[in-house]
Design a protein around this motif. Structure first.
Motif, short mmCIF file in Angstrom:
data_model
loop_
_atom_site.label_atom_id
_atom_site.label_comp_id
_atom_site.label_asym_id
_atom_site.label_seq_id
_atom_site.Cartn_x
_atom_site.Cartn_y
_atom_site.Cartn_z
N VAL A 22 1.09 -0.56 0.35
CA VAL A 22 0.11 0.11 -0.45
C VAL A 22 0.74 0.97 -0.27
N PRO A 23 0.62 2.53 -0.90
CA PRO A 23 1.14 3.45 -0.58
C PRO A 23 1.34 3.87 0.65
N ALA A 24 2.11 4.88 1.16
CA ALA A 24 2.15 5.30 2.28
C ALA A 24 2.48 7.02 2.19
N ILE A 25 2.34 8.04 2.80
CA ILE A 25 2.88 9.16 2.11
C ILE A 25 2.99 9.87 3.72
N ALA A 26 4.29 10.47 3.71
CA ALA A 26 4.76 10.15 5.16
C ALA A 26 4.56 12.33 5.04
N GLN A 27 4.02 13.36 6.25
CA GLN A 27 3.03 14.09 6.26
C GLN A 27 3.79 15.18 7.24
N ASP A 28 4.76 16.09 7.14
CA ASP A 28 4.72 16.64 8.55
C ASP A 28 3.57 16.89 9.66
N TYR A 29 3.59 16.19 10.94
CA TYR A 29 2.95 16.46 11.57
C TYR A 29 1.96 18.07 12.16
N LYS A 30 3.15 19.05 12.58
CA LYS A 30 2.72 20.38 12.56
C LYS A 30 2.64 21.16 11.13
N GLY A 32 2.22 20.16 7.53
CA GLY A 32 1.21 19.69 7.00
C GLY A 32 2.13 19.52 5.66
N ARG A 33 3.02 19.86 5.56
CA ARG A 33 4.34 18.93 4.67
C ARG A 33 3.92 18.14 3.83
N VAL A 34 4.45 17.86 2.82
CA VAL A 34 4.37 16.18 2.40
C VAL A 34 6.14 16.02 2.42
N LEU A 35 6.05 14.94 2.87
CA LEU A 35 7.25 15.17 3.66
C LEU A 35 7.98 13.65 1.92
N MET A 36 7.21 12.66 1.54
CA MET A 36 7.86 11.35 1.07
C MET A 36 6.05 10.80 1.24
N MET A 37 6.74 9.78 -0.10
CA MET A 37 6.14 8.78 -0.25
C MET A 37 6.63 7.25 -0.93
N ALA A 38 5.96 6.70 0.20
CA ALA A 38 7.02 5.09 0.42
C ALA A 38 5.91 4.17 0.54
N TRP A 39 6.65 2.60 0.81
CA TRP A 39 5.32 1.85 -0.24
C TRP A 39 6.06 0.71 1.73
N MET A 40 4.35 0.18 1.83
CA MET A 40 4.48 -0.35 2.71
C MET A 40 3.50 -1.85 3.06
N ASN A 41 4.11 -3.30 3.67
CA ASN A 41 3.05 -3.97 3.05
C ASN A 41 2.55 -4.20 5.42
N ARG A 42 2.17 -5.55 4.87
CA ARG A 42 1.20 -5.83 6.39
C ARG A 42 2.66 -6.10 7.02
N SER A 107 12.29 17.65 2.14
CA SER A 107 11.11 16.96 1.16
C SER A 107 11.45 16.08 -0.10
N CYS A 108 11.36 14.70 -0.47
CA CYS A 108 11.10 14.30 -1.90
C CYS A 108 10.95 14.71 -2.95
N PHE A 109 9.02 15.62 -2.85
CA PHE A 109 9.18 16.67 -3.50
C PHE A 109 9.64 17.67 -3.93
N TYR A 110 10.92 17.94 -3.80
CA TYR A 110 11.55 18.95 -4.28
C TYR A 110 11.67 20.29 -6.10
N ASN A 111 10.93 19.10 -6.92
CA ASN A 111 11.17 18.99 -7.73
C ASN A 111 9.66 19.53 -8.46
N LEU A 112 9.88 21.04 -9.46
CA LEU A 112 8.23 21.99 -9.34
C LEU A 112 8.55 22.38 -10.51
N LEU A 113 6.88 21.98 -11.56
CA LEU A 113 6.66 21.89 -12.66
C LEU A 113 6.77 23.16 -13.36
N GLN A 114 7.17 24.12 -13.97
CA GLN A 114 7.09 25.96 -14.63
C GLN A 114 7.73 25.27 -15.41
#
Length: 133
Positions: A22-30, A32-42, A107-114
């Motif tokens: 399942v995809p797992a998104i890590a977000q800063d709890y303070k 709200g910034r999205v930090l990364m996406m990774a995968w998880m198993n059971r 954050s892993c999301f450092y590329n911005l489409l411009q």
């Protein structure tokens, strides 16, 4: 974060993909910034719930990956959420050390489409060579 009870029945409510992931998104709890996406198993989701630190599944290495075990930049989990379809996990985390990406960025999301091109819009906080010897 409330520690998971001894039961793991919550795992049965996740809609795992055909690879058992399942995809797992890590977000800063303070912030709200999205930090990364990774995968998880059971197993990784169960460990994350019981230990309180993010554990992912590495598709390339085919094993568990405790975020920060090499770099020291652990993710302390404050909340675990499941989306309405049950097919994406959201981890609200405290990113220790301020670096979530293996490139040394916050954050892993450092590329911005411009203008039709990807532009780097985050600085490197620490050289990855210094993080991963």
């Amino acid at each position: 974060m409330t520690q998971a009870k001894a039961t793991t029945g919550f795992l049965d409510q996740v809609n795992w993909n055909s690879d058992g992931l399942v995809p797992a998104i890590a977000q800063d709890y303070k912030s709200g910034r999205v930090l990364m996406m990774a995968w998880m198993n059971r197993e990784s989701l169960a460990l994350t719930a019981s230990e309180g630190y993010a554990v992912y599944w590495s598709r390339s290495r085919k094993n568990l990956w405790r975020k920060g075990e090499t770099s020291g930049f652990l993710q302390k989990v404050r909340e675990i959420r499941l989306d309405c379809d049950g097919d994406t996990v959201l981890l609200m985390v405290e990113q220790q050390g301020g670096i979530a990406c293996h490139t040394g960025r916050s954050s892993c999301f450092y590329n911005l489409l411009q203008d039709g091109e990807w532009q780097v819009n985050q600085p490197v906080i620490q050289d990855p060579k210094a993080i991963y010897n």
